[in-house]
Write a protein that holds these residues in place. Structure first.
Motif, short mmCIF file in Angstrom:
data_model
loop_
_atom_site.label_atom_id
_atom_site.label_comp_id
_atom_site.label_asym_id
_atom_site.label_seq_id
_atom_site.Cartn_x
_atom_site.Cartn_y
_atom_site.Cartn_z
N ARG A 166 14.03 56.99 -30.52
CA ARG A 166 12.51 56.92 -29.68
C ARG A 166 11.39 56.27 -30.60
O ARG A 166 10.29 56.52 -30.56
N GLN A 167 11.88 55.40 -31.45
CA GLN A 167 10.97 54.77 -32.59
C GLN A 167 10.53 53.54 -32.07
O GLN A 167 9.91 52.72 -32.79
N ALA A 168 11.26 52.79 -31.02
CA ALA A 168 10.64 51.46 -30.62
C ALA A 168 10.83 51.37 -29.06
O ALA A 168 11.36 52.41 -28.56
N SER A 169 10.11 50.32 -28.54
CA SER A 169 10.09 50.34 -27.18
C SER A 169 10.90 49.08 -26.64
O SER A 169 10.86 48.10 -27.34
N ILE A 170 11.79 49.17 -25.50
CA ILE A 170 12.80 48.34 -25.21
C ILE A 170 11.86 46.97 -24.68
O ILE A 170 12.74 45.84 -24.81
N ASP A 171 10.46 47.26 -24.36
CA ASP A 171 9.72 45.73 -24.12
C ASP A 171 10.05 44.89 -25.37
O ASP A 171 9.53 43.75 -25.03
N LEU A 172 10.12 45.28 -26.48
CA LEU A 172 10.14 44.24 -27.49
C LEU A 172 11.38 43.11 -27.46
O LEU A 172 11.55 42.16 -28.29
N CYS A 173 12.45 43.68 -26.67
CA CYS A 173 13.49 42.66 -26.61
C CYS A 173 13.18 41.84 -25.14
O CYS A 173 13.27 42.29 -24.21
N PRO A 174 13.09 40.61 -25.26
CA PRO A 174 12.51 39.81 -24.15
C PRO A 174 13.92 39.38 -23.29
O PRO A 174 13.61 39.04 -22.19
N ASP A 175 14.81 39.31 -23.83
CA ASP A 175 16.21 39.03 -23.20
C ASP A 175 17.13 40.05 -22.60
O ASP A 175 18.02 39.77 -21.89
N VAL A 176 16.44 41.33 -22.53
CA VAL A 176 17.35 42.30 -22.18
C VAL A 176 17.24 42.17 -20.32
O VAL A 176 16.40 41.87 -19.95
N SER A 177 18.54 42.58 -19.64
CA SER A 177 18.49 42.44 -18.38
C SER A 177 17.76 43.53 -17.63
O SER A 177 17.66 44.58 -18.33
N GLU A 178 17.18 43.18 -16.31
CA GLU A 178 16.64 44.41 -15.51
C GLU A 178 17.40 45.54 -15.36
O GLU A 178 16.95 46.64 -15.45
N ASP A 179 18.61 45.35 -15.09
CA ASP A 179 19.48 46.16 -14.75
C ASP A 179 19.69 47.40 -16.11
O ASP A 179 19.54 48.58 -15.99
N SER A 180 19.85 46.61 -17.48
CA SER A 180 19.92 47.51 -18.62
C SER A 180 18.74 48.18 -18.75
O SER A 180 18.64 49.55 -19.00
N LYS A 181 17.49 47.62 -18.29
CA LYS A 181 16.46 48.48 -18.49
C LYS A 181 16.10 49.57 -17.63
O LYS A 181 15.49 50.51 -18.02
N ARG A 182 16.59 49.47 -16.42
CA ARG A 182 16.51 50.58 -15.57
C ARG A 182 17.38 51.75 -16.21
O ARG A 182 16.97 52.77 -16.15
N VAL A 183 18.57 51.41 -16.47
CA VAL A 183 19.38 52.29 -17.03
C VAL A 183 18.74 53.10 -18.54
O VAL A 183 18.78 54.37 -18.45
N LEU A 184 18.12 52.37 -19.08
CA LEU A 184 17.53 52.75 -20.32
C LEU A 184 15.97 53.52 -19.74
O LEU A 184 15.90 54.60 -20.49
N GLY A 185 15.55 53.08 -18.77
CA GLY A 185 14.36 54.02 -18.44
C GLY A 185 14.73 55.18 -18.03
O GLY A 185 14.15 56.29 -18.06
N ASP A 186 15.51 55.19 -17.06
CA ASP A 186 16.11 56.64 -16.50
C ASP A 186 16.46 57.42 -17.75
O ASP A 186 16.01 58.81 -17.63
N ALA A 187 17.24 56.78 -18.59
CA ALA A 187 17.70 58.01 -19.91
C ALA A 187 16.52 58.20 -20.39
O ALA A 187 16.32 59.37 -21.24
N ALA A 188 15.49 57.51 -20.71
CA ALA A 188 14.29 57.85 -21.50
C ALA A 188 13.37 58.90 -20.90
O ALA A 188 12.47 59.45 -21.51
N ALA A 189 13.52 58.92 -19.59
CA ALA A 189 12.52 59.62 -18.75
C ALA A 189 12.56 61.20 -19.31
O ALA A 189 13.77 61.59 -19.70
N PRO A 190 11.70 61.95 -19.23
CA PRO A 190 11.67 63.37 -20.06
C PRO A 190 12.81 64.01 -18.99
O PRO A 190 12.89 63.96 -17.81
N PRO A 191 13.47 64.86 -19.77
CA PRO A 191 14.67 65.71 -19.12
C PRO A 191 14.18 66.50 -18.21
O PRO A 191 14.77 66.79 -17.05
N VAL A 192 12.83 67.17 -18.26
CA VAL A 192 12.19 68.04 -17.44
C VAL A 192 11.01 67.38 -16.83
O VAL A 192 10.15 66.77 -17.36
N ARG A 193 11.37 66.94 -15.32
CA ARG A 193 10.30 66.03 -14.62
C ARG A 193 8.95 66.46 -14.90
O ARG A 193 8.53 67.68 -14.53
#
Ligand code: B12
Ligand code: SF4
Lengths: 317, 447
Positions: free
Chosen positions: B35-62
């Motif tokens: 958690r020392q960098a943000s996925i937004d720094l990579c311009p080429d990552v797919s939307e799908d990957s972004k969503r998977v990463l976003g879900d995983a990064a969401a706090p475990p307790v809502r």
């Protein structure tokens, strides 16, 4: 995604300690985090010892000193009252009168208090010095001898005086409390030093140092949790000792347990407040891992006992 | 559990183009995992990957906010099981129960207690956070009456509306929905109707089932009806059951990132014996509850629970501290005393409180000792004569004082000689050990 219960089994367990001769008491022995009976075995409930002192306490707030007003001038009467009226399962005699700043009582006087108390009780005894680094050595040597054969717990041995006190425990077959100051590594190191002297590691009780609710209990809480995790997850034999929570002494020292309601109306009546302060302090250190508590107010003790009852019951499963 | 570096790496373009500022995709993946960098720094990552990463990064307790306005309570967002690993995030809310079967005067007394519960402690305002309104009668009209009475008397307090009767729920929501309450009482029998109400009125839904497994099935079902914000109850009521349920829920959320149980937890601590209730509530505070429901708000009980909650929710790495500076207590004149202590919040508030009690206007010099108490700071070499002298000299406070005199805490009497040497021309006075002796000391000072 189906639910899978995240239960954890630990390889290590806390050493079990038995003390006393006539009526014995036992604590420790579990291989689970505090009260996590749903994933391990917790053979013994935590034990609560009632504190008594060798001189009349002049620094206990009215809410707690009044309970003992008829007996606190005499440790023998106080011990009897605790055992017979309050049904104490163990008694902790604090030889506070030996402190140089209090009455500077001699080791011989301390030994007499121990003998006199032991003569009238059946329940096991914890013998505590006055927390004077220099004085506790000679006092506890004399006290340990006076209690020889009664399988007591003596303490507290600290980094600066553990040698004498551990030797006294060994020579007279007692268990020993090893106290460090809110530091996991120091606690471990002290246990190692003491066992290197030849005192069986299973006869040590660790005191990570208690602190009162509102005055550093979070340090005691986290240090205790870390010690317990090291015992269970890493089976570290220098961390598997049961833990002591000297809760009453700390809880009744702070402003919240003594200031009269008339001074601070927003805090409510001081009697209930003092009892709650002691009970919550004790409850928190229990949840963090304490196996044996030293407490003062009977109503705080009975509330904590009810809490333990609920925590130990099988929960209807 | 969040994704590992390797799992994240598999989702990246694997071209090592360095546009993210990292030498390789793998190096970037490792930073993401920590958690020392943000996925937004990579311009080429797919939307799908972004969503998977976003879900995983969401706090475990809502993260969930309950109530509106200044009194709103944040819940969830927790990331650990033990506070030594990382700070517990959102302090457990305390709610007090009123029921529609109670007499009016009883309800009114409880509400008064709750409204008057605020106290200041170590620089924080602590209070009972919410009212838990129960539909014990199961009658919609009585419940409506209760909620009306509560809202009239305590319009700004967050509310839990507790009923399993959808008709009663709707009656209450019509009155109180704008306060963003929790509607507690969805279970297997009424899930659809309750979910519909939660959705329509945009409130948080309190969901109860017996045990974590049944609960996870039910939250998924309710999520299917379109409700996102939930508060969950595993049904445990005894201390043993509360502990077991709370631990299993928290572990599922933190260790497995198991979303069906990644919601704030509500715990019921009510007991006839108020002292025991205090201990059950302590269990909730220590062991992962986001809301604890109490039956009363006695002042002695409040302060004990507030203190425990405040203690356990502090940052274990950084003690609570105040800014280094010379504070005025009252309106100090040139001849007023100068008192020094450390910047540990607890020390500061105790000492400044006692100076206030003395009614002697004073200067209070607070020295940065990394938030340590007097003796801890002294033992750690932070509250020493040379450092104190430097701080006092650099502050220039002497210019505002008639006599150069510094009052030090009694516990560090030992440094007074060295301090006199380092502060030529100053008089060093040893104060009492305990702050509660300060009022008497200050009243007699310079007499
Ligand atoms: C909690 C604690 C810690 C915490 C830190 C908490 C913190 N934020 O400071 C931790 C665990 C980190 C810690 C560490 C250490 N600690 Co420590 N710690 C304590 C403990 C239990 C409580 C301290 C506390 O919070 N007191 C409450 C505050 C409010 O007290 P206070 O600041 O002194 O203020 C009071 C008075 O001094 C007075 N007062 C304050 N200012 C002023 C000013 C004037 C003018 C007047 C008149 C009065 C006054 O008012 C207050 C109330 O009366 C004490 C033991 C105890 N029970 O006191 C040991 C204690 C202070 N620690 C001690 C030691 C030795 C250490 C360590 C060196 C040991 C170690 N474990 O490594 C380290 C040092 C830290 C480091 N980084 O190197 C010793 C100090 C011994 C000594 N006499 O010098 C103590 C006394 C323990 C003991 N031996 O009994 N400690
Ligand atoms: S910008 Fe994206 S593709 Fe390029 S190196 Fe970084 S992670 Fe890999």
């Amino acid at each position: 995604m189906a639910y899978v219960a995240q239960k954890e089994n630990f390889p290590g367990k806390v050493f079990e300690v038995t003390f006393g001769t006539d009526t014995k008491a036992v604590f420790g022995g579990q291989n689970a985090l505090p009260f996590y009976a749903f994933e391990g075995s917790i053979p013994n409930r935590p034990l609560i010892a009632y504190e008594i002192q060798d001189i009349t306490p002049d620094d206990w707030p009215e809410a707690v000193s009044s309970v003992y007003k008829d007996v606190s001038h005499d440790p023998v009467a106080w011990a009897r009252f605790s055992q017979d009226e309050l049904k104490a399962k163990a008694i902790a005699l604090r030889l506070i009168g030996t402190h140089p700043d209090r009455e500077d009582r001699t080791p011989a006087e301390a030994a007499k208090a121990v003998r006199d108390v032991l003569a009238v009780i059946k329940v096991p005894l914890i013998i505590l010095g006055s927390n004077s680094i220099e004085k506790d050595g000679p006092v506890l040597i004399a006290a340990a001898e006076a209690a020889s054969g009664r399988n007591c717990i003596i303490g507290k041995a600290q980094e600066a005086n553990y040698k004498t006190i551990a030797a006294a425990a060994m020579a007279n077959n007692h268990k020993l409390i090893a106290m460090s100051e809110l530091d996991v590594n120091l606690a471990k190191q002290l246990n190692i030093l003491i066992s290197q002297m030849g005192l069986d590691k299973e006869r040590i009780i660790t005191d990570p140092m208690c602190s009162a609710l509102g005055y550093g209990i979070e340090y005691t809480y986290s240090v205790s949790e870390r010690i317990r995790l090291a015992a269970l997850a890493q089976s570290d034999p220098a961390m598997q000792q049961p833990m002591l929570g000297d809760a009453g002494m700390h809880a009744w020292k702070v402003k919240e347990s003594s200031a009269p309601e008339s001074d601070i109306p927003a805090w409510g009546p001081e009697k209930e407040r003092g009892i709650a302060w002691e009970a919550v302090t004790a409850g928190a250190v229990l949840l963090a891992g304490a196996d044996i508590l030293i407490m003062r107010h009977p109503e705080a003790v009975s509330s904590v006992e009810k809490f333990i009852d609920e925590l130990m019951q099988d929960g209807g499963r | 559990m969040a994704l590992s570096g390797i799992e994240i790496f598999k989702l990246l373009p694997k071209t090592n183009c360095k546009k993210c500022g990292h030498p390789t995709c793998l190096a970037f993946a490792m930073k993401l995992a920590q958690r020392q960098a943000s996925i937004d720094l990579c311009p080429d990552v797919s939307e799908d990957s972004k969503r998977v990463l976003g879900d995983a990064a969401a706090p475990p307790v809502r993260p969930t906010v309950f109530g509106a306005g200044d009194n709103a309570v944040k819940m969830g967002e927790e990331t650990v099981l033990f506070r030594h690993e990382k700070k517990f995030v959102n302090p457990c809310a305390l709610a007090v129960e009123v029921k529609d079967t109670m007499q009016d005067d009883e309800i009114s007394r409880i509400l008064d207690d709750v409204l008057a519960s605020g106290i200041d402690r170590v620089g924080q305002r602590l209070k009972i956070d919410a009212i838990f309104a129960g539909n014990a009668s199961n009658d919609p009209a009585s419940f409506e009456g209760l909620v009306k009475a509560v809202v009239a008397k305590a319009p700004d307090l967050p509310l839990v509306l507790s009923t399993s009767n959808p008709a009663a729920a709707e009656a209450a929501l019509k009155i109180a929905a704008d306060k963003k309450p929790i509607l507690y009482g969805a279970d297997d029998s009424n899930a659809e109707a309750m979910a519909k109400l939660a959705k329509t009125y945009k409130v948080i839904l309190g969901v109860a089932a017996k045990g974590p497994e049944a609960l996870s099935v039910l939250t998924e079902k309710i999520k299917g009806f379109g409700v996102e914000d939930m508060v969950i109850d595993h049904g445990g009521r005894t201390a043993a059951e509360i502990l077991e349920g709370n631990v299993l829920l928290r572990r599922s959320a933190i260790k497995k990132n198991f979303k069906p149980l990644g919601y704030p937890v509500i715990t019921f601590a009510q007991r006839d014996d108020s002292m025991l209730e205090t201990l059950i509530a302590s269990l909730g505070i220590a062991k992962y509850s986001s809301i604890v429901v109490l039956s009363s708000a006695e002042r002695w009980k409040n302060i004990a629970l507030f203190a425990l909650r405040q203690n356990l929710y502090t940052d274990p790495q950084v003690p609570m501290q105040v800014e280094q500076k010379i504070y005025s207590v009252g309106e100090p004149a040139p001849e007023s005393p100068l008192i020094i202590t450390t910047n540990f919040s607890l020390t500061f508030f105790i000492v400044s409180g006692e100076i206030e009690n003395s009614r002697v206007a004073s200067r209070l010099a607070i020295m940065d000792c990394e938030g340590m108490s007097v003796l801890t700071a002294w033992a750690a070499g932070k509250f020493t004569a040379p450092k104190i002298a430097q701080f006092i000299l650099e502050s220039g406070i002497a210019d505002q004082m008639k006599n150069k005199e510094l009052i030090i805490p009694g516990y560090v009497a030992i440094i007074s000689g060295a301090l006199e040497e380092k502060l030529p021309g100053w008089k060093i006075t040893i104060g009492p050990r305990e702050a509660n002796a300060l009022p008497a000391f200050l009243k007699n000072w310079n007499k």
